[in-house]
Design a protein around this motif. Structure first.
Motif, PDB file in Angstrom:
ATOM      1  N   GLU A 404      23.998   2.952  -3.993  1.00 44.45           N
ATOM      2  CA  GLU A 404      24.408   1.421  -4.284  1.00 44.45           C
ATOM      3  C   GLU A 404      24.125   1.000  -5.438  1.00 44.45           C
ATOM      4  OE1 GLU A 404      24.139   1.242   0.578  1.00 44.45           O
ATOM      5  OE2 GLU A 404      23.267  -0.560  -0.556  1.00 44.45           O
ATOM      6  N   VAL A 405      22.952   0.963  -5.815  1.00 46.25           N
ATOM      7  CA  VAL A 405      22.624   0.287  -7.273  1.00 46.25           C
ATOM      8  C   VAL A 405      23.373   0.764  -8.319  1.00 46.25           C
ATOM      9  CG1 VAL A 405      20.632  -0.150  -8.772  1.00 46.25           C
ATOM     10  CG2 VAL A 405      20.318  -0.230  -6.281  1.00 46.25           C
ATOM     11  N   VAL A 406      23.408   2.075  -8.415  1.00 49.73           N
ATOM     12  CA  VAL A 406      24.162   2.804  -9.244  1.00 49.73           C
ATOM     13  C   VAL A 406      25.739   2.366  -9.329  1.00 49.73           C
ATOM     14  CG1 VAL A 406      25.391   5.131 -10.132  1.00 49.73           C
ATOM     15  CG2 VAL A 406      22.948   4.930  -9.626  1.00 49.73           C
ATOM     16  N   LYS A 407      26.278   2.282  -8.209  1.00 45.22           N
ATOM     17  CA  LYS A 407      27.773   1.894  -8.076  1.00 45.22           C
ATOM     18  C   LYS A 407      27.924   0.515  -8.492  1.00 45.22           C
ATOM     19  CE  LYS A 407      29.780   4.870  -4.705  1.00 45.22           C
ATOM     20  NZ  LYS A 407      29.041   5.347  -3.613  1.00 45.22           N
ATOM     21  N   LEU A 408      27.149  -0.255  -8.131  1.00 46.35           N
ATOM     22  CA  LEU A 408      27.059  -1.728  -8.514  1.00 46.35           C
ATOM     23  C   LEU A 408      27.158  -1.766 -10.085  1.00 46.35           C
ATOM     24  CD1 LEU A 408      27.328  -4.764  -8.210  1.00 46.35           C
ATOM     25  CD2 LEU A 408      25.019  -5.104  -7.779  1.00 46.35           C
ATOM     26  N   GLN A 409      26.068  -1.126 -10.756  1.00 53.21           N
ATOM     27  CA  GLN A 409      25.820  -1.330 -12.143  1.00 53.21           C
ATOM     28  C   GLN A 409      27.158  -0.565 -12.952  1.00 53.21           C
ATOM     29  OE1 GLN A 409      23.587  -2.819 -13.981  1.00 53.21           O
ATOM     30  NE2 GLN A 409      25.007  -2.292 -15.589  1.00 53.21           N
ATOM     31  N   LYS A 410      27.676   0.266 -12.409  1.00 56.25           N
ATOM     32  CA  LYS A 410      28.915   0.982 -12.983  1.00 56.25           C
ATOM     33  C   LYS A 410      29.930  -0.011 -13.027  1.00 56.25           C
ATOM     34  CE  LYS A 410      28.856   5.868 -12.601  1.00 56.25           C
ATOM     35  NZ  LYS A 410      28.931   6.872 -11.750  1.00 56.25           N
ATOM     36  N   LYS A 411      30.054  -0.822 -11.962  1.00 54.09           N
ATOM     37  CA  LYS A 411      31.223  -1.952 -11.833  1.00 54.09           C
ATOM     38  C   LYS A 411      30.920  -2.901 -13.090  1.00 54.09           C
ATOM     39  CE  LYS A 411      31.848  -5.530  -8.697  1.00 54.09           C
ATOM     40  NZ  LYS A 411      31.500  -6.234  -7.413  1.00 54.09           N
ATOM     41  N   LEU A 412      29.490  -3.341 -12.876  1.00 50.59           N
ATOM     42  CA  LEU A 412      29.112  -4.387 -13.822  1.00 50.59           C
ATOM     43  C   LEU A 412      29.442  -4.029 -15.367  1.00 50.59           C
ATOM     44  CD1 LEU A 412      25.769  -5.761 -12.095  1.00 50.59           C
ATOM     45  CD2 LEU A 412      28.123  -6.944 -12.050  1.00 50.59           C
ATOM     46  N   SER A 413      29.103  -2.586 -15.816  1.00 48.17           N
ATOM     47  CA  SER A 413      29.203  -2.363 -17.044  1.00 48.17           C
ATOM     48  C   SER A 413      30.674  -2.008 -17.351  1.00 48.17           C
ATOM     49  CB  SER A 413      28.683  -0.701 -17.000  1.00 48.17           C
ATOM     50  OG  SER A 413      27.182  -0.661 -16.757  1.00 48.17           O
ATOM     51  N   LEU A 414      31.349  -1.822 -16.376  1.00 46.43           N
ATOM     52  CA  LEU A 414      32.833  -1.853 -16.802  1.00 46.43           C
ATOM     53  C   LEU A 414      33.453  -3.414 -16.908  1.00 46.43           C
ATOM     54  CD1 LEU A 414      35.276  -0.244 -16.949  1.00 46.43           C
ATOM     55  CD2 LEU A 414      35.848  -0.248 -14.725  1.00 46.43           C
ATOM     56  N   VAL A 415      33.047  -4.376 -16.044  1.00 50.20           N
ATOM     57  CA  VAL A 415      33.460  -5.594 -16.299  1.00 50.20           C
ATOM     58  C   VAL A 415      32.983  -6.153 -17.505  1.00 50.20           C
ATOM     59  CG1 VAL A 415      33.244  -7.979 -15.341  1.00 50.20           C
ATOM     60  CG2 VAL A 415      33.510  -6.091 -13.700  1.00 50.20           C
ATOM     61  N   ASN A 416      31.615  -5.996 -17.899  1.00 49.50           N
ATOM     62  CA  ASN A 416      31.211  -6.347 -19.136  1.00 49.50           C
ATOM     63  C   ASN A 416      31.974  -5.723 -20.625  1.00 49.50           C
ATOM     64  OD1 ASN A 416      29.357  -8.090 -17.972  1.00 49.50           O
ATOM     65  ND2 ASN A 416      27.713  -6.620 -18.581  1.00 49.50           N
ATOM     66  N   ASN A 417      32.560  -4.526 -20.394  1.00 47.57           N
ATOM     67  CA  ASN A 417      32.755  -3.781 -21.679  1.00 47.57           C
ATOM     68  C   ASN A 417      34.165  -4.371 -21.561  1.00 47.57           C
ATOM     69  OD1 ASN A 417      30.823  -2.596 -22.230  1.00 47.57           O
ATOM     70  ND2 ASN A 417      31.385  -0.485 -21.611  1.00 47.57           N
ATOM     71  N   CYS A 418      34.998  -4.635 -20.388  1.00 52.60           N
ATOM     72  CA  CYS A 418      36.330  -5.048 -20.534  1.00 52.60           C
ATOM     73  C   CYS A 418      36.474  -6.566 -21.113  1.00 52.60           C
ATOM     74  CB  CYS A 418      36.982  -5.119 -19.265  1.00 52.60           C
ATOM     75  SG  CYS A 418      37.317  -3.669 -18.274  1.00 52.60           S
ATOM     76  N   ALA A 419      35.308  -7.379 -21.014  1.00 56.68           N
ATOM     77  CA  ALA A 419      35.161  -8.521 -21.595  1.00 56.68           C
ATOM     78  C   ALA A 419      35.131  -8.580 -23.165  1.00 56.68           C
ATOM     79  CB  ALA A 419      33.990  -9.257 -20.812  1.00 56.68           C
ATOM     80  N   ASP A 420      34.648  -7.240 -23.482  1.00 56.02           N
ATOM     81  CA  ASP A 420      34.595  -7.096 -25.230  1.00 56.02           C
ATOM     82  C   ASP A 420      36.139  -6.732 -25.926  1.00 56.02           C
ATOM     83  OD1 ASP A 420      32.075  -7.696 -25.151  1.00 56.02           O
ATOM     84  OD2 ASP A 420      31.308  -5.692 -24.787  1.00 56.02           O
ATOM     85  N   THR A 476      31.733   3.138 -22.720  1.00 61.61           N
ATOM     86  CA  THR A 476      32.015   3.036 -24.009  1.00 61.61           C
ATOM     87  C   THR A 476      33.198   2.011 -24.519  1.00 61.61           C
ATOM     88  OG1 THR A 476      31.704   5.640 -23.867  1.00 61.61           O
ATOM     89  CG2 THR A 476      32.822   4.696 -25.864  1.00 61.61           C
ATOM     90  N   LEU A 477      32.915   1.639 -25.625  1.00 54.94           N
ATOM     91  CA  LEU A 477      33.871   0.648 -26.181  1.00 54.94           C
ATOM     92  C   LEU A 477      34.705   1.482 -27.160  1.00 54.94           C
ATOM     93  CD1 LEU A 477      31.902  -2.510 -27.251  1.00 54.94           C
ATOM     94  CD2 LEU A 477      33.153  -2.104 -25.103  1.00 54.94           C
ATOM     95  N   ILE A 478      36.146   1.282 -27.133  1.00 55.12           N
ATOM     96  CA  ILE A 478      37.082   2.158 -27.925  1.00 55.12           C
ATOM     97  C   ILE A 478      37.854   1.113 -28.896  1.00 55.12           C
ATOM     98  CG2 ILE A 478      39.043   3.775 -28.033  1.00 55.12           C
ATOM     99  CD1 ILE A 478      38.059   4.247 -24.819  1.00 55.12           C
ATOM    100  N   GLY A 479      37.849   1.435 -30.309  1.00 52.64           N
ATOM    101  CA  GLY A 479      38.679   0.350 -30.801  1.00 52.64           C
ATOM    102  C   GLY A 479      39.219   0.987 -32.169  1.00 52.64           C
ATOM    103  N   THR A 480      39.596   0.227 -33.226  1.00 55.67           N
ATOM    104  CA  THR A 480      40.029   0.748 -34.444  1.00 55.67           C
ATOM    105  C   THR A 480      39.260   0.016 -35.661  1.00 55.67           C
ATOM    106  OG1 THR A 480      42.092  -0.491 -33.805  1.00 55.67           O
ATOM    107  CG2 THR A 480      42.225   1.520 -34.932  1.00 55.67           C
ATOM    108  N   ALA A 481      39.002   0.540 -36.704  1.00 52.34           N
ATOM    109  CA  ALA A 481      38.124   0.162 -37.774  1.00 52.34           C
ATOM    110  C   ALA A 481      39.068  -0.962 -38.515  1.00 52.34           C
ATOM    111  CB  ALA A 481      37.806   1.169 -38.766  1.00 52.34           C
ATOM    112  N   LEU A 482      38.446  -2.112 -38.805  1.00 48.30           N
ATOM    113  CA  LEU A 482      39.153  -2.972 -39.579  1.00 48.30           C
ATOM    114  C   LEU A 482      38.983  -2.740 -41.206  1.00 48.30           C
ATOM    115  CD1 LEU A 482      38.545  -6.454 -37.824  1.00 48.30           C
ATOM    116  CD2 LEU A 482      40.339  -4.719 -37.394  1.00 48.30           C
ATOM    117  N   LEU A 483      40.181  -2.149 -41.691  1.00 46.20           N
ATOM    118  CA  LEU A 483      39.933  -1.956 -43.370  1.00 46.20           C
ATOM    119  C   LEU A 483      39.803  -3.161 -43.856  1.00 46.20           C
ATOM    120  CD1 LEU A 483      42.610   0.609 -43.298  1.00 46.20           C
ATOM    121  CD2 LEU A 483      40.533   1.118 -43.066  1.00 46.20           C
ATOM    122  N   SER A 484      38.470  -3.176 -44.895  1.00 46.20           N
ATOM    123  CA  SER A 484      38.209  -4.313 -45.697  1.00 46.20           C
ATOM    124  C   SER A 484      38.542  -3.958 -47.094  1.00 46.20           C
ATOM    125  CB  SER A 484      36.828  -4.560 -45.590  1.00 46.20           C
ATOM    126  OG  SER A 484      35.920  -3.342 -45.826  1.00 46.20           O
TER     127      SER A 484
END
Ligand code: 5AD
Ligand code: SF4
Length: 484
Positions: A404-420, A476-484
């Motif tokens: 139950e703890v693992v399931k809840l943490q998975k949910k929280l991790s996903l919510v936090n990552n989506c917020a990024d 994991t966060l998935i993104g693209t590099a900003l070319l500088s």
């Protein structure tokens, strides 16, 4: 795999990993050693000290145990499962030894300390038993074992910090390294075997720590993680500490953890600094303000809570209440609003009720951790809990609560990552993505794994890249590099 569950890479997930040493060209050495490490980062760091001692004594590292003259297992005792894994590895090595009788097998670390001579008695499973404070004695012990003598040294020390030994980096990505700043533990958490296996707490000479970090930076490393069982109680007094404690304190001979952190951060703004592990009772505002002052001190704190119930916390001898811990979380968020947070949880500790368990779940929700390392309680012989309390929660219940703890943490991790999603982070590249060599993998300051396509940029391992997050999974966060 219910025994230990982390939502990202952790000490336990590294179990069974063996080093593929980059350092040693074993051709230049008289003999070859092979080392496998289990348990926490501290153990992996200790193996690098052991490698240094062995190199100085004519042993070069090999990644293949079948050709080794000396096979070492640096072991962990924290849960029964960790010890079982080590035992099954030892049986495999024993088989190899049948056809190569000259090969020596040694057990190092916490399990060596806990079981001592028992290892030599049990079916003569090993030739050497060496506790965490006795690695300097390895050359002598190897000599003894070579002549068929009992080779055991499990003496714990009040002083040993291996401060003068330059660790040989094993299995390194050349970007991030661990630096041990203290050893042992003076907390007496009732579930924990560490005070018995690693002895009293002692802090390493601050000058040698800063020197080691500087050397790492000079040889191209971009990140150091300062390691200790309880880094916030780092405390070093020495004559040479004069001038170490920061501006305006030339006469001060005391170096606290906050002062040490600052010293390391000042080596160079492009050297990232992390630390682990913090104890909620000891992490100070001073540390949080030091983090806020230096952008290169990563915005990430691992703050093990263990349980959300004040009653259980008391039985665990954690010396804080639920409310006190939650106030600490508030404090961190107030001083470091963008700080990543993770924790350790134990389910099914002695006498834990469903209500206590619900307290843990609600604490998780409140703290909104990015990640947790979650375990079910495993009674360890000799600990306060083993002596005082009954291990009375059925394994099924422990595992169900863990689930139950693992399931809840998975949910929280996903919510936090989506917020990024939509945010831009500075990412330090540490290698190829596990999924595809077409993508880079790195971490942001908050310790989140970030992957992005290599195409279009000319980066390499060890570079800092600004990455815009476009998608995510729970880990994991998935993104693209900003070319500088
Ligand atoms: N049983 C289960 N988990 C444990 N830990 C420590 N001792 C035990 C035990 N006896 C966990 C704690 C600690 C982490 C390193 O391992 O959560 O913070
Ligand atoms: Fe395992 Fe603890 Fe020893 Fe680390 S200190 S190896 S976690 S028992």
């Amino acid at each position: 795999m219910l025994e230990s569950l982390g939502t990202s890479s952790h000490d336990e997930e590294r179990q069974g990993e063996s080093y593929a040493p980059l350092v040693a060209d074993s051709q230049n050495y008289r003999k070859k050693f092979y080392i496998e490490s289990y348990g926490c980062a501290m153990n992996f760091s200790d193996s690098e000290i052991v490698a240094s001692i062995l190199n100085d004594n004519g042993f070069g590292a090999t990644a293949n145990y079948e050709e080794a003259d000396l096979v070492l297992l640096n072991t962990c005792s924290i849960r029964e499962k960790a010890e079982q894994t080590v035992r099954s590895r030892l049986h495999i090595f024993r088989q190899v030894k049948r056809s190569r009788p000259g090969m020596l097998i040694g057990v190092l670390g916490c399990m060596a300390e806990r079981l001592k001579e028992k290892f030599l008695q049990e079916e003569r499973l090993v030739d050497m038993v060496v506790g965490p404070d006795a690695y300097r004695a390895l050359p002598v012990l190897i000599g003894e074992a070579e002549t068929g003598q009992k080779a055991v040294n499990v003496l714990l020390s009040r002083e040993e910090t291996y401060a003068d030994i330059s660790p040989v980096r094993l299995d390194s990505n050349g970007v991030a390294a661990f630096v041990s700043i203290m050893r042992g533990c003076n907390n007496m958490c009732s579930f924990c075997v560490v005070p018995f296996t690693r002895g009293r707490e002692r802090s390493r000479d601050a000058i040698s720590i800063v020197r080691e970090c500087q050397d790492l930076f000079d040889s191209g490393y971009k990140e150091v993680t300062l390691l200790g069982q309880n880094v916030d109680s780092y405390y070093w007094i020495g004559e040479e500490a004069a001038g170490m404690a920061g501006p305006g304190s030339a006469t001060d001979t005391v170096v606290t953890f906050a002062a040490l952190l600052e010293k390391v951060a000042l080596i160079d703004p492009s050297l990232r600094v992390r630390f682990s592990t913090s104890h909620p009772k000891d992490i100070t505002d001073e540390v949080l303000h030091t983090m806020a002052r230096h952008e290169n001190i990563c915005r990430y704190i691992h703050l093990p809570v263990q349980s959300g119930s004040t009653r259980i916390l008391q039985l665990m001898n954690r010396t804080y209440t639920r409310e006190w811990y939650l106030a600490k979380i508030d404090r961190i968020r107030a001083i470091l609003p963008d700080c990543g947070l993770s924790t350790d949880i134990i389910t099914g500790f002695c006498s834990e009720t469903e209500e206590d368990h619900q307290d843990t779940l609600s604490l998780l929700e409140y703290a909104r951790y990015d990640m947790s390392y979650m375990f079910f309680y495993s009674e360890r012989p000799g600990t306060l809990a083993a002596r005082r309390y009954k291990d009375d929660i059925p394994e099924e219940t422990k595992k169900r609560r863990l689930d139950e703890v693992v399931k809840l943490q998975k949910k929280l991790s996903l919510v936090n990552n989506c917020a990024d999603i939509g945010k831009i982070f500075e990412v330090l590249i540490d290698g190829d993505s596990k999924r595809s060599a077409e993508d880079w993998k790195g971490r942001n300051s908050q310790n989140k794994v970030v992957v992005f396509p290599k195409a279009g940029g000319s980066y390499q391992k060890g570079d800092y890249v600004r990455v815009k997050v476009e998608d995510c999974t729970g880990g994991t966060l998935i993104g693209t590099a900003l070319l500088s």
